[in-house]
Design a protein around this motif. Structure first.
Motif, PDB file in Angstrom:
ATOM      1  N   THR A 114      63.180  69.150  70.563  1.00 11.06           N
ATOM      2  CA  THR A 114      64.182  70.101  71.046  1.00 11.06           C
ATOM      3  C   THR A 114      63.767  70.762  72.351  1.00 11.06           C
ATOM      4  OG1 THR A 114      63.213  71.833  69.660  1.00 11.06           O
ATOM      5  CG2 THR A 114      65.063  70.584  68.734  1.00 11.06           C
ATOM      6  N   VAL A 174      63.555  61.333  68.284  1.00 12.60           N
ATOM      7  CA  VAL A 174      63.177  61.639  66.908  1.00 12.60           C
ATOM      8  C   VAL A 174      61.691  61.320  66.755  1.00 12.60           C
ATOM      9  CG1 VAL A 174      63.522  61.018  64.479  1.00 12.60           C
ATOM     10  CG2 VAL A 174      65.481  61.155  66.020  1.00 12.60           C
ATOM     11  N   TRP A 229      68.694  61.372  72.213  1.00  7.35           N
ATOM     12  CA  TRP A 229      67.719  62.349  71.758  1.00  7.35           C
ATOM     13  C   TRP A 229      66.485  61.614  71.262  1.00  7.35           C
ATOM     14  CZ3 TRP A 229      72.016  60.926  69.101  1.00  7.35           C
ATOM     15  CH2 TRP A 229      71.856  60.474  67.796  1.00  7.35           C
ATOM     16  N   VAL A 260      65.510  70.541  64.288  1.00  6.53           N
ATOM     17  CA  VAL A 260      66.514  69.644  63.716  1.00  6.53           C
ATOM     18  C   VAL A 260      67.885  70.077  64.189  1.00  6.53           C
ATOM     19  CG1 VAL A 260      65.166  68.996  61.686  1.00  6.53           C
ATOM     20  CG2 VAL A 260      66.623  70.999  61.577  1.00  6.53           C
ATOM     21  N   SER A 261      68.836  69.148  64.110  1.00  2.00           N
ATOM     22  CA  SER A 261      70.207  69.439  64.518  1.00  2.00           C
ATOM     23  C   SER A 261      70.914  70.332  63.502  1.00  2.00           C
ATOM     24  CB  SER A 261      70.995  68.145  64.666  1.00  2.00           C
ATOM     25  OG  SER A 261      70.354  67.303  65.567  1.00  2.00           O
ATOM     26  N   GLU A 316      61.159  63.170  59.473  1.00  2.00           N
ATOM     27  CA  GLU A 316      61.559  62.961  60.858  1.00  2.00           C
ATOM     28  C   GLU A 316      62.316  64.181  61.352  1.00  2.00           C
ATOM     29  OE1 GLU A 316      63.707  59.238  61.074  1.00  2.00           O
ATOM     30  OE2 GLU A 316      61.821  58.171  61.443  1.00  2.00           O
ATOM     31  N   VAL A 317      62.005  64.589  62.592  1.00  2.00           N
ATOM     32  CA  VAL A 317      62.642  65.735  63.225  1.00  2.00           C
ATOM     33  C   VAL A 317      62.940  65.392  64.684  1.00  2.00           C
ATOM     34  CG1 VAL A 317      61.521  67.402  61.681  1.00  2.00           C
ATOM     35  CG2 VAL A 317      60.444  66.840  63.866  1.00  2.00           C
ATOM     36  N   ASP A 318      63.661  66.274  65.349  1.00  2.88           N
ATOM     37  CA  ASP A 318      64.041  66.064  66.740  1.00  2.88           C
ATOM     38  C   ASP A 318      63.096  66.784  67.695  1.00  2.88           C
ATOM     39  OD1 ASP A 318      66.471  64.772  65.987  1.00  2.88           O
ATOM     40  OD2 ASP A 318      67.411  66.719  65.689  1.00  2.88           O
ATOM     41  N   CYS A 367      69.211  66.977  59.177  1.00  9.74           N
ATOM     42  CA  CYS A 367      70.074  66.174  60.035  1.00  9.74           C
ATOM     43  C   CYS A 367      69.364  66.037  61.381  1.00  9.74           C
ATOM     44  CB  CYS A 367      71.432  66.838  60.221  1.00  9.74           C
ATOM     45  SG  CYS A 367      72.565  65.864  61.241  1.00  9.74           S
ATOM     46  N   THR A 368      69.103  64.810  61.788  1.00 13.03           N
ATOM     47  CA  THR A 368      68.461  64.567  63.084  1.00 13.03           C
ATOM     48  C   THR A 368      69.406  63.836  64.038  1.00 13.03           C
ATOM     49  OG1 THR A 368      67.468  62.521  62.288  1.00 13.03           O
ATOM     50  CG2 THR A 368      66.134  64.518  62.105  1.00 13.03           C
ATOM     51  N   ASN A 369      70.693  64.000  63.857  1.00 12.16           N
ATOM     52  CA  ASN A 369      71.684  63.374  64.722  1.00 12.16           C
ATOM     53  C   ASN A 369      72.206  64.447  65.670  1.00 12.16           C
ATOM     54  OD1 ASN A 369      73.982  62.242  65.894  1.00 12.16           O
ATOM     55  ND2 ASN A 369      74.353  60.954  64.121  1.00 12.16           N
TER      56      ASN A 369
END
Length: 172
Positions: free
Chosen positions: A35, A66, A64, A109-110, A31-33, A164-166
């Motif tokens: 952006t 994900v 955000w 990713v964050s 899982e990724v963000d 980190c995806t937060n």
């Protein structure tokens, strides 16, 4: 003569093999963000570079998106789910479910989980590029293979399962 002919055949086969590997599909499970800063959202396409089937637009100020990556094909990621994380409401909402493709340039990713291990290869038994990476450094998403993400960090390019995806806080 047989040796020369054999070498010639091998040389002709190499470009095709390299193309097949670079254009091939690599299954993954990470899982990724999203952006992308485009106010219209990031496009999900039916095929790499194909028709737009959905747009992933974040309507919240403290949220955000994900996405789950199922595979990579060159600079395109196959996605099967996108979820909006809304911190204001304390909710998660599935925005997209199915099969689509998103370009690598709009994903990231964050950071890393604090103390993340970065391996040289996408195998936990491979040599470590960074045995205890800082979580708040810049991380560029380059690819994926299995449960590993290929990333560029300060020390170089490697593989990790500790993204980190937060987008609001750092990860433990």
């Amino acid at each position: 003569m047989k040796l020369v002919l054999g070498l010639l055949l091998m040389m002709l086969a190499l470009p095709g093999a390299a193309q097949a590997q670079s254009g091939g599909r690599q299954a993954c499970n990470i899982e990724v963000d999203v952006t992308d800063r485009d106010p219209n959202g990031a496009n999900v396409r039916a095929s790499p570079g194909g028709a737009v089937v959905a747009s992933l637009k974040n309507p919240t100020s403290d949220g955000w998106i994900v996405v789950h990556l199922a595979a990579q094909q060159s600079d395109w990621f196959e996605v099967d789910r996108a979820t909006l994380i809304d911190v204001d409401q304390g909710t998660e909402k599935v925005m997209f479910q199915g099969r689509g493709f998103v370009h690598r340039s709009v994903l990231g990713v964050s950071g890393l989980q604090n103390g993340a291990v970065i391996y040289r290869e996408p195998v936990a038994t491979s040599a470590k590029l960074e045995p205890h990476a800082s979580g708040d450094q810049t991380v560029d998403l380059l690819g994926c293979a299995g449960d590993f993400a290929k990333v560029r960090i300060e020390k170089g390019i490697g593989w990790t399962r500790q993204l980190c995806t937060n987008m609001v806080t750092t990860c433990p």
